[in-house]
Design a protein around this motif. Structure first.
Motif, PDB file in Angstrom:
ATOM      1  N   ASP A   7      35.844  42.262  37.650  1.00 52.13           N
ATOM      2  CA  ASP A   7      36.511  41.084  37.096  1.00 52.13           C
ATOM      3  C   ASP A   7      37.438  40.482  38.147  1.00 52.13           C
ATOM      4  O   ASP A   7      37.598  41.030  39.247  1.00 52.13           O
ATOM      5  CB  ASP A   7      37.281  41.434  35.818  1.00 52.13           C
ATOM      6  N   VAL A   8      38.071  39.374  37.802  1.00 56.12           N
ATOM      7  CA  VAL A   8      38.917  38.656  38.748  1.00 56.12           C
ATOM      8  C   VAL A   8      40.116  39.507  39.164  1.00 56.12           C
ATOM      9  O   VAL A   8      40.539  39.467  40.323  1.00 56.12           O
ATOM     10  CB  VAL A   8      39.370  37.312  38.148  1.00 56.12           C
ATOM     11  N   ARG A  22      39.119  30.888  42.860  1.00 56.78           N
ATOM     12  CA  ARG A  22      38.945  31.566  41.572  1.00 56.78           C
ATOM     13  C   ARG A  22      37.937  30.827  40.702  1.00 56.78           C
ATOM     14  O   ARG A  22      37.090  31.428  40.029  1.00 56.78           O
ATOM     15  CB  ARG A  22      40.298  31.663  40.849  1.00 56.78           C
ATOM     16  N   GLU A  26      34.255  32.356  39.337  1.00 59.99           N
ATOM     17  CA  GLU A  26      33.904  32.453  37.920  1.00 59.99           C
ATOM     18  C   GLU A  26      32.848  31.440  37.494  1.00 59.99           C
ATOM     19  O   GLU A  26      32.430  31.433  36.331  1.00 59.99           O
ATOM     20  CB  GLU A  26      35.166  32.279  37.069  1.00 59.99           C
ATOM     21  N   ARG A  30      27.822  32.083  40.047  1.00 59.71           N
ATOM     22  CA  ARG A  30      28.224  33.394  40.551  1.00 59.71           C
ATOM     23  C   ARG A  30      27.902  33.589  42.035  1.00 59.71           C
ATOM     24  O   ARG A  30      27.206  34.525  42.432  1.00 59.71           O
ATOM     25  CB  ARG A  30      27.561  34.508  39.737  1.00 59.71           C
ATOM     26  N   LEU A  58      31.380  38.464  41.510  1.00 63.35           N
ATOM     27  CA  LEU A  58      31.431  39.084  40.187  1.00 63.35           C
ATOM     28  C   LEU A  58      30.015  39.422  39.738  1.00 63.35           C
ATOM     29  O   LEU A  58      29.045  38.810  40.196  1.00 63.35           O
ATOM     30  CB  LEU A  58      32.086  38.136  39.183  1.00 63.35           C
TER      31      LEU A  58
END
Length: 540
Positions: A7-8, A22, A26, A30, A58
């Motif tokens: 995850d972030v 960011r 997300e 991807r 991610l």
């Protein structure tokens, strides 16, 4: 290598993310996002050697989530295991399933045959993979749109519009490095996934399979085939061997210029600053540091980086010390210069400079032999901006030889001291109405200051800043004489964020309008679309 975290929050333990990075991370595409690594990320140096950044991503398949969850569970039960140093959530080091310079192995049989000497374990499935596709790679900037380094999974096969419709269906075969192809019909163009460097039969076969797949997928039966001027590119040979198609050659750097204009829906004319490693010039020489004026249909070469010899031909691409020698010979008006202290006693011709390695002398006689070659007509001329970056990296003692394309320039950018405010002078000279960017004074200063112990970070920063200023000055002179205000920045050298941001700032100070790629890579991955745009304009 790329790093995949769950995850972030886990990613932010590895790299510094601004809002744009960011958002890209997300995004539903991807991609791999290249961002500045944190000082205490706990990542082995071998993951991204010589770089201050990491590629992070991610998970985008259920399998990725299962692997990360299983690894997290395993490390929770093993204190000090894989997860230590990067927070509670571990990361996976990821790479594509292929041998270097070969396409991805996407069938079980092919993977086991080609990767058995590399992989310890194979995870197979009863559901076959339909098509090989690399991950996309993006890099955040401070000037708006990110740099799309590789456009592939997640972005392909979404179409890109053409400002001038293709009145006949077109197949554009791209160049050689970072290869893609493009199909165009009417107002739409479909650029393929990243295929790789077209230098062997396996990759060429993958290229052909991809073309057939796209022709079926989009029901396009091409009548015209656009291709690079270089006669030895496998993409050119493929194009000319397609029976029944009308060939349409497009000069390499015009393809870059047209790609950027067309993706913004513009026809030109505009000034084009196209800096890359190499491209077959209209005069048969090796271009790579070009100032163009043109649009989608045609172009004029109005300036370029000063031409120097390419001693050893393609060997100079993998051994930057050769370009350092060539540029020094030119800066010394043909005299043979002594071996720079940054090279002598620290680097061999066959290995990069590593402080932990024993010193291996670069023999003076080998240096002198290459210097003589660099002032003879036996070595081809080149205006390559990529080779100029190689020369500076070698003079700084960063890299005498490389293991992948662009490595020396990447490490030179990574070395930049962002607090440095000085710059080297790169002069402009008018030769029969054609501008030349002449960096000889900068090369001499770099060699001298490196010998004096000036920090590499300062030298790297002054070089980037001086080149950005010279580009803007040249564009200002061209704009004044041509009544133009738009400047296209294209070519693989503009994947360099420091140079891109500095050049944009200089152009805006000069009241010029910079235009950069947003939907395509600035490197050769966007050339096939540019070729299609040129073909459409010429056929209209």
């Amino acid at each position: 290598f790329a790093l995949m975290a769950g995850d972030v929050v886990a990613v932010e333990a590895l790299v510094e993310l601004n809002g744009e990075a960011r958002e890209m991370l997300e995004d539903r595409a991807r991609p791999i996002v290249v961002a500045r690594r944190r000082a205490h990320a706990g990542v082995a140096a071998a993951v991204a050697p010589g770089s201050g950044e990491l590629g992070v991503m991610l998970p985008y398949t259920p399998l990725h989530h299962l692997l990360l969850a299983g690894l997290a569970s395993a490390t929770d039960n093993s204190p000090g295991g894989l997860g230590s140093g990067i927070g509670d959530a571990p990361a996976l080091v990821m790479t594509s399933g292929n041998v270097s310079d070969e396409p991805i192995a996407y069938t079980d049989e092919d993977a086991i045959a080609r990767l058995a000497g590399i992989a310890d374990v194979f995870l197979t499935h009863d559901r076959p993979i339909h098509m090989r596709t690399d991950d996309s790679v993006v890099r955040a900037t401070s000037v708006g749109a990110p740099i799309l380094i590789r456009r592939s999974r997640g972005y392909v096969p979404a179409p890109i519009g053409l400002p001038i419709p293709a009145t006949r269906p077109v197949l554009a075969c791209g160049a050689e490095l970072k290869s893609t192809f493009c199909l165009a019909r009417g107002e739409r163009a479909w650029v393929s996934h990243h295929i790789g460097d077209l230098k062997n039969y396996e990759t060429l076969r993958s290229f052909g399979e991809g073309v057939e797949h796209f022709q079926r997928l989009f029901a396009v039966a091409p009548e015209v085939v656009a291709h690079d001027l270089h006669p030895d590119y496998l993409s050119t040979r493929y194009a000319l061997e397609r029976e029944g198609l009308e060939p349409l050659p497009v000069q390499h750097h015009h393809g870059h210029l047209a790609a950027c204009l067309a993706e913004h829906g513009e026809h030109g004319p505009a000034i084009g600053v196209v800096f890359d490693g190499s491209g077959y010039g209209a005069d048969g020489t090796v271009w790579g540091g070009e100032l163009l004026v043109g649009g989608l249909r045609d172009f004029e070469r109005v300036g370029h980086l000063r031409a120097v010899r390419l001693p050893g031909g393609d060997r100079a691409v993998s051994e930057p010390w050769r370009m350092a020698c060539s540029w020094l010979v030119d800066a010394h008006d043909g005299e043979i210069p002594p071996v720079p202290s940054s090279l002598a006693g620290s680097v061999s011709a066959d290995a990069p400079r590593r402080p932990s390695s024993p010193a291996v002398l670069l023999a003076p006689e080998r240096w002198e032999a290459l210097a003589r070659l660099a002032r003879s007509e036996m070595a081809p001329l080149t205006t390559s901006a990529g080779r100029l970056f190689d020369a500076v990296a070698a003079l700084c003692g960063l890299r005498a030889s490389v293991t992948y394309e662009g490595q020396a320039a990447i490490e030179l950018e990574a070395a930049v001291d962002h607090s440095e405010r000085g710059r080297y002078t790169i002069s402009l000279e008018d030769s029969d109405g054609v501008l030349q960017l002449d960096p000889r004074a900068a090369i001499s200063a770099i060699a001298r200051e490196c010998a004096q112990g000036v920090p590499v970070g300062s030298v790297a920063a002054r070089f980037h800043s001086g080149l950005a200023q010279a580009i803007a000055l040249a564009c200002g002179e061209i704009a004044g004489g041509r009544g133009l205000s738009t400047v296209v920045l294209s070519g693989g050298v503009f994947q360099n964020r420091v140079l891109l941001e500095s050049t944009i700032a200089e152009l805006e100070r000069a009241k010029l309008r910079p235009l950069v790629h947003e939907q395509l890579p600035p490197g050769d991955g966007g050339i096939s679309y540019g070729q299609a745009a040129v073909a459409a304009a010429r056929l209209f």
